[in-house]
Design a protein around this motif. Structure first.
Motif, PDB file in Angstrom:
ATOM      1  N   LYS A   1       7.334   7.825  -3.276  1.00 16.23           N
ATOM      2  CA  LYS A   1       6.432   6.712  -2.642  1.00 16.23           C
ATOM      3  C   LYS A   1       6.628   6.768  -1.309  1.00 16.23           C
ATOM      4  O   LYS A   1       7.733   6.485  -0.873  1.00 16.23           O
ATOM      5  CB  LYS A   1       6.754   5.400  -3.363  1.00 16.23           C
ATOM      6  CG  LYS A   1       5.787   4.675  -3.779  1.00 16.23           C
ATOM      7  CD  LYS A   1       6.109   3.518  -5.040  1.00 16.23           C
ATOM      8  CE  LYS A   1       6.899   2.420  -4.155  1.00 16.23           C
ATOM      9  NZ  LYS A   1       7.397   1.320  -5.262  1.00 16.23           N
ATOM     10  N   GLU A   2       5.282   6.607  -0.499  1.00 16.41           N
ATOM     11  CA  GLU A   2       5.561   6.458   0.714  1.00 16.41           C
ATOM     12  C   GLU A   2       4.490   5.420   1.127  1.00 16.41           C
ATOM     13  O   GLU A   2       3.425   5.276   0.952  1.00 16.41           O
ATOM     14  CB  GLU A   2       4.996   7.748   1.620  1.00 16.41           C
ATOM     15  CG  GLU A   2       6.093   8.807   1.611  1.00 16.41           C
ATOM     16  CD  GLU A   2       5.357  10.064   2.467  1.00 16.41           C
ATOM     17  OE1 GLU A   2       6.074  11.087   2.069  1.00 16.41           O
ATOM     18  OE2 GLU A   2       4.371  10.128   2.933  1.00 16.41           O
ATOM     19  N   GLY A   3       5.145   4.656   2.542  1.00 20.01           N
ATOM     20  CA  GLY A   3       3.863   3.651   2.852  1.00 20.01           C
ATOM     21  C   GLY A   3       4.271   3.549   4.313  1.00 20.01           C
ATOM     22  O   GLY A   3       4.933   3.992   5.020  1.00 20.01           O
TER      23      GLY A   3
ATOM     24  N   LYS B   1       0.888  -1.246   0.071  1.00 23.26           N
ATOM     25  CA  LYS B   1       0.010   0.056  -0.111  1.00 23.26           C
ATOM     26  C   LYS B   1       1.107   1.033   0.114  1.00 23.26           C
ATOM     27  O   LYS B   1       1.353   1.552   1.016  1.00 23.26           O
ATOM     28  CB  LYS B   1      -0.969  -0.092   0.960  1.00 23.26           C
ATOM     29  CG  LYS B   1      -2.146  -0.753   0.930  1.00 23.26           C
ATOM     30  CD  LYS B   1      -3.098  -0.589   2.066  1.00 23.26           C
ATOM     31  CE  LYS B   1      -3.728  -1.674   2.829  1.00 23.26           C
ATOM     32  NZ  LYS B   1      -3.240  -2.383   3.724  1.00 23.26           N
ATOM     33  N   ALA B   2       0.640   2.019  -1.045  1.00 16.24           N
ATOM     34  CA  ALA B   2       1.689   3.233  -1.137  1.00 16.24           C
ATOM     35  C   ALA B   2       1.062   4.325  -1.449  1.00 16.24           C
ATOM     36  O   ALA B   2       0.021   4.447  -2.023  1.00 16.24           O
ATOM     37  CB  ALA B   2       3.046   2.759  -2.434  1.00 16.24           C
ATOM     38  N   HIS B   3       1.351   5.580  -1.025  1.00 14.64           N
ATOM     39  CA  HIS B   3       1.077   6.596  -1.398  1.00 14.64           C
ATOM     40  C   HIS B   3       2.002   7.209  -2.381  1.00 14.64           C
ATOM     41  O   HIS B   3       3.136   7.422  -1.941  1.00 14.64           O
ATOM     42  CB  HIS B   3       0.779   7.687  -0.371  1.00 14.64           C
ATOM     43  CG  HIS B   3       0.580   9.032  -0.404  1.00 14.64           C
ATOM     44  ND1 HIS B   3      -0.533   9.449  -0.691  1.00 14.64           N
ATOM     45  CD2 HIS B   3       1.493  10.069  -0.803  1.00 14.64           C
ATOM     46  CE1 HIS B   3      -0.660  10.766  -1.053  1.00 14.64           C
ATOM     47  NE2 HIS B   3       0.644  11.199  -1.221  1.00 14.64           N
ATOM     48  N   VAL B   4       1.624   7.594  -3.587  1.00 17.55           N
ATOM     49  CA  VAL B   4       2.769   8.124  -4.527  1.00 17.55           C
ATOM     50  C   VAL B   4       2.228   9.440  -4.875  1.00 17.55           C
ATOM     51  O   VAL B   4       1.142   9.784  -5.201  1.00 17.55           O
ATOM     52  CB  VAL B   4       2.325   7.212  -6.008  1.00 17.55           C
ATOM     53  CG1 VAL B   4       3.316   7.483  -6.923  1.00 17.55           C
ATOM     54  CG2 VAL B   4       2.618   5.561  -5.519  1.00 17.55           C
ATOM     55  N   GLY B   5       3.452  10.271  -4.908  1.00 18.38           N
ATOM     56  CA  GLY B   5       3.133  11.592  -5.281  1.00 18.38           C
ATOM     57  C   GLY B   5       4.553  11.975  -5.724  1.00 18.38           C
ATOM     58  O   GLY B   5       5.450  10.954  -6.423  1.00 18.38           O
ATOM     59  N   ASN B   6       4.753  13.294  -6.037  1.00 18.32           N
ATOM     60  CA  ASN B   6       5.975  13.966  -6.386  1.00 18.32           C
ATOM     61  C   ASN B   6       6.883  14.672  -5.656  1.00 18.32           C
ATOM     62  O   ASN B   6       6.236  14.949  -4.518  1.00 18.32           O
ATOM     63  CB  ASN B   6       5.959  14.864  -7.717  1.00 18.32           C
ATOM     64  CG  ASN B   6       5.583  14.122  -9.099  1.00 18.32           C
ATOM     65  OD1 ASN B   6       5.787  12.938  -9.076  1.00 18.32           O
ATOM     66  ND2 ASN B   6       4.672  14.698  -9.751  1.00 18.32           N
ATOM     67  N   TRP B   7       8.111  14.509  -5.516  1.00 20.04           N
ATOM     68  CA  TRP B   7       9.146  15.020  -4.632  1.00 20.04           C
ATOM     69  C   TRP B   7       8.785  16.679  -5.127  1.00 20.04           C
ATOM     70  O   TRP B   7       8.583  17.022  -6.132  1.00 20.04           O
ATOM     71  CB  TRP B   7      10.609  14.813  -5.063  1.00 20.04           C
ATOM     72  CG  TRP B   7      10.999  13.484  -4.338  1.00 20.04           C
ATOM     73  CD1 TRP B   7      11.073  12.375  -5.081  1.00 20.04           C
ATOM     74  CD2 TRP B   7      11.136  13.099  -3.192  1.00 20.04           C
ATOM     75  NE1 TRP B   7      11.052  11.234  -4.537  1.00 20.04           N
ATOM     76  CE2 TRP B   7      11.328  11.683  -3.170  1.00 20.04           C
ATOM     77  CE3 TRP B   7      11.418  13.676  -2.002  1.00 20.04           C
ATOM     78  CZ2 TRP B   7      11.637  10.769  -2.276  1.00 20.04           C
ATOM     79  CZ3 TRP B   7      11.664  12.869  -0.751  1.00 20.04           C
ATOM     80  CH2 TRP B   7      11.811  11.552  -0.784  1.00 20.04           C
ATOM     81  N   PRO B   8       8.933  17.580  -4.083  1.00 16.91           N
ATOM     82  CA  PRO B   8       8.532  18.979  -4.216  1.00 16.91           C
ATOM     83  C   PRO B   8       9.084  19.740  -5.431  1.00 16.91           C
ATOM     84  O   PRO B   8      10.248  19.499  -5.533  1.00 16.91           O
ATOM     85  CB  PRO B   8       9.144  19.725  -2.902  1.00 16.91           C
ATOM     86  CG  PRO B   8       8.901  18.619  -1.907  1.00 16.91           C
ATOM     87  CD  PRO B   8       9.130  17.283  -2.696  1.00 16.91           C
ATOM     88  N   GLY B   9       8.565  20.063  -6.425  1.00 14.19           N
ATOM     89  CA  GLY B   9       9.011  20.666  -7.341  1.00 14.19           C
ATOM     90  C   GLY B   9       9.631  20.045  -8.507  1.00 14.19           C
ATOM     91  O   GLY B   9      10.310  20.427  -9.255  1.00 14.19           O
ATOM     92  N   LYS B  10       9.794  18.615  -8.293  1.00 14.32           N
ATOM     93  CA  LYS B  10      10.421  17.744  -9.397  1.00 14.32           C
ATOM     94  C   LYS B  10       9.431  16.949  -9.760  1.00 14.32           C
ATOM     95  O   LYS B  10       8.355  16.318  -9.398  1.00 14.32           O
ATOM     96  CB  LYS B  10      11.450  16.953  -8.069  1.00 14.32           C
ATOM     97  CG  LYS B  10      12.003  17.498  -7.265  1.00 14.32           C
ATOM     98  CD  LYS B  10      13.540  18.156  -7.862  1.00 14.32           C
ATOM     99  CE  LYS B  10      14.039  19.352  -6.817  1.00 14.32           C
ATOM    100  NZ  LYS B  10      14.451  19.167  -5.764  1.00 14.32           N
TER     101      LYS B  10
ATOM    102  N   ILE C   1       7.684   4.471   5.752  1.00  7.06           N
ATOM    103  CA  ILE C   1       8.732   4.070   4.936  1.00  7.06           C
ATOM    104  C   ILE C   1       8.750   4.887   3.555  1.00  7.06           C
ATOM    105  O   ILE C   1       7.650   5.229   2.934  1.00  7.06           O
ATOM    106  CB  ILE C   1       8.397   2.591   4.305  1.00  7.06           C
ATOM    107  CG1 ILE C   1       7.964   1.688   5.519  1.00  7.06           C
ATOM    108  CG2 ILE C   1       9.433   2.244   3.611  1.00  7.06           C
ATOM    109  CD1 ILE C   1       9.248   1.439   6.506  1.00  7.06           C
ATOM    110  N   VAL C   2       9.643   5.725   3.425  1.00  8.43           N
ATOM    111  CA  VAL C   2      10.014   6.319   2.312  1.00  8.43           C
ATOM    112  C   VAL C   2      10.970   6.054   1.073  1.00  8.43           C
ATOM    113  O   VAL C   2      11.734   5.645   1.556  1.00  8.43           O
ATOM    114  CB  VAL C   2      10.336   8.031   2.798  1.00  8.43           C
ATOM    115  CG1 VAL C   2      10.714   9.049   1.400  1.00  8.43           C
ATOM    116  CG2 VAL C   2       9.486   8.639   3.630  1.00  8.43           C
ATOM    117  N   ASP C   3      10.309   5.774  -0.080  1.00  6.36           N
ATOM    118  CA  ASP C   3      11.266   5.407  -0.938  1.00  6.36           C
ATOM    119  C   ASP C   3      12.121   6.124  -1.696  1.00  6.36           C
ATOM    120  O   ASP C   3      11.345   7.303  -2.410  1.00  6.36           O
ATOM    121  CB  ASP C   3      10.485   4.555  -1.934  1.00  6.36           C
ATOM    122  CG  ASP C   3      11.122   3.483  -2.993  1.00  6.36           C
ATOM    123  OD1 ASP C   3      12.270   3.132  -2.575  1.00  6.36           O
ATOM    124  OD2 ASP C   3      10.489   2.974  -3.839  1.00  6.36           O
TER     125      ASP C   3
END
Ligand SMILES: Nc1nc2c(ncn2[C@@H]2O[C@H](COP(=O)(O)OP(=O)(O)OP(=O)(O)O)[C@@H](O)[C@H]2O)c(=O)[nH]1
Ligand SMILES: [Mg+2]
Length: 232
Positions: free
Chosen positions: A39-41, A25-34, A52-54
């Motif tokens: 991916k975080e879970g 189960k991951a929350h997927v977003g972007n790195w700020p401005g990038k 957990i930050v990938d």
């Protein structure tokens, strides 16, 4: 909540290990401005909750690519409680380059010695205790495809997260370089703000390497003349 970052060279098994830890189960977003995916879970183990930050897959932590900068900024600025350095056991030598850079950044490293099955089938014999002693960090063999070693890895992560003191492993560069490093470090220490935001030894080494991002920080310092003087 305990913050745990996952880092490693490309293709070492980061995605699989992330799934093993988070149940996929991951929350997927972007790195700020990038435009690099973030991916975080969440991982729950023995009543503890871990974020957990990938981090992007990377061979090193220089300022040469956006992926490397994201990974390094995250470690320096967010200071995660633990950094799981996923090392390919079948390709130890190349992978340890990133490990040394993480140690230089004074990250709280735990090594997941992944693809341990591959290393064994190749006949490699890795002395885990010796490796751990030499690096000054915990080393846990894992097989991400079968979840072997995941429990032991989590135990090590919790232990390190509970240690209050940040571990400090110093990699020596020989007498001449050390003299230069300590001179630059002394100048950096005059800038209370700069030296509180980054490990000063790491800054000194990066300045001597001519790291562009670090040199930008130095340019902003009130003590830039003293710092740059020390390099000469
Ligand atoms: N035998 C074996 N194969 C593994 C292990 N861990 C990962 N793999 C395989 O290695 C390959 C890469 O795994 P990923 O989890 O995608 O690795 P990654 O680090 O996320 O790769 P990138 O995102 O491309 O950098 C896949 O084919 C996995 O099945 C392991 O412990 N043992
Ligand atoms: Mg991946």
């Amino acid at each position: 909540m305990i913050e745990v970052a996952l880092i490693g060279n490309p293709n070492v098994g980061k995605s699989l290990l992330f799934n093993d830890l988070t149940g996929g189960k991951a929350h997927v977003g972007n790195w700020p401005g990038k435009t690099v995916e973030k991916k975080e879970g969440i991982c729950r183990y023995k009543g503890e909750e871990m974020k957990i930050v990938d981090l992007p897959g990377t061979y090193s932590l220089t300022a040469h690519s956006i992926d490397e900068l994201i990974a390094r900024d995250y470690i320096v600025k967010e200071k995660p409680d633990v950094v799981i350095d996923i090392v390919d056991a079948s390709n130890l030598e190349r992978n340890l380059y990133l490990t040394f850079q993480l140690l230089e950044l004074e990250a709280n490293v735990v090594i997941a010695l992944n693809k341990y099955d591959v290393a064994e089938s190749l006949g490699y014999e890795i002395n885990i205790d010796e490796l751990s002693r030499m690096l000054g960090v915990r080393v846990v063999p894992t097989v991400a495809t079968t979840k072997e070693g995941i429990k032991e890895l989590l135990e090590a992560v919790l232990e390190v997260a509970k240690e209050k003191k940040r571990r400090k492993v110093t990699i020596g560069y020989g007498e001449a370089a050390e003299e230069l490093i300590s001179r630059v470090e002394k100048a950096i220490l005059k800038d209370k703000d700069l030296s509180s935001r980054y490990p000063t030894r790491w800054l000194a080494i990066k300045i001597l390497e001519g790291d562009e991002e670090v040199l930008k920080e130095v340019e902003r310092s009130r003590f830039r003349n003293e710092i740059l003087e020390a390099v000469r």
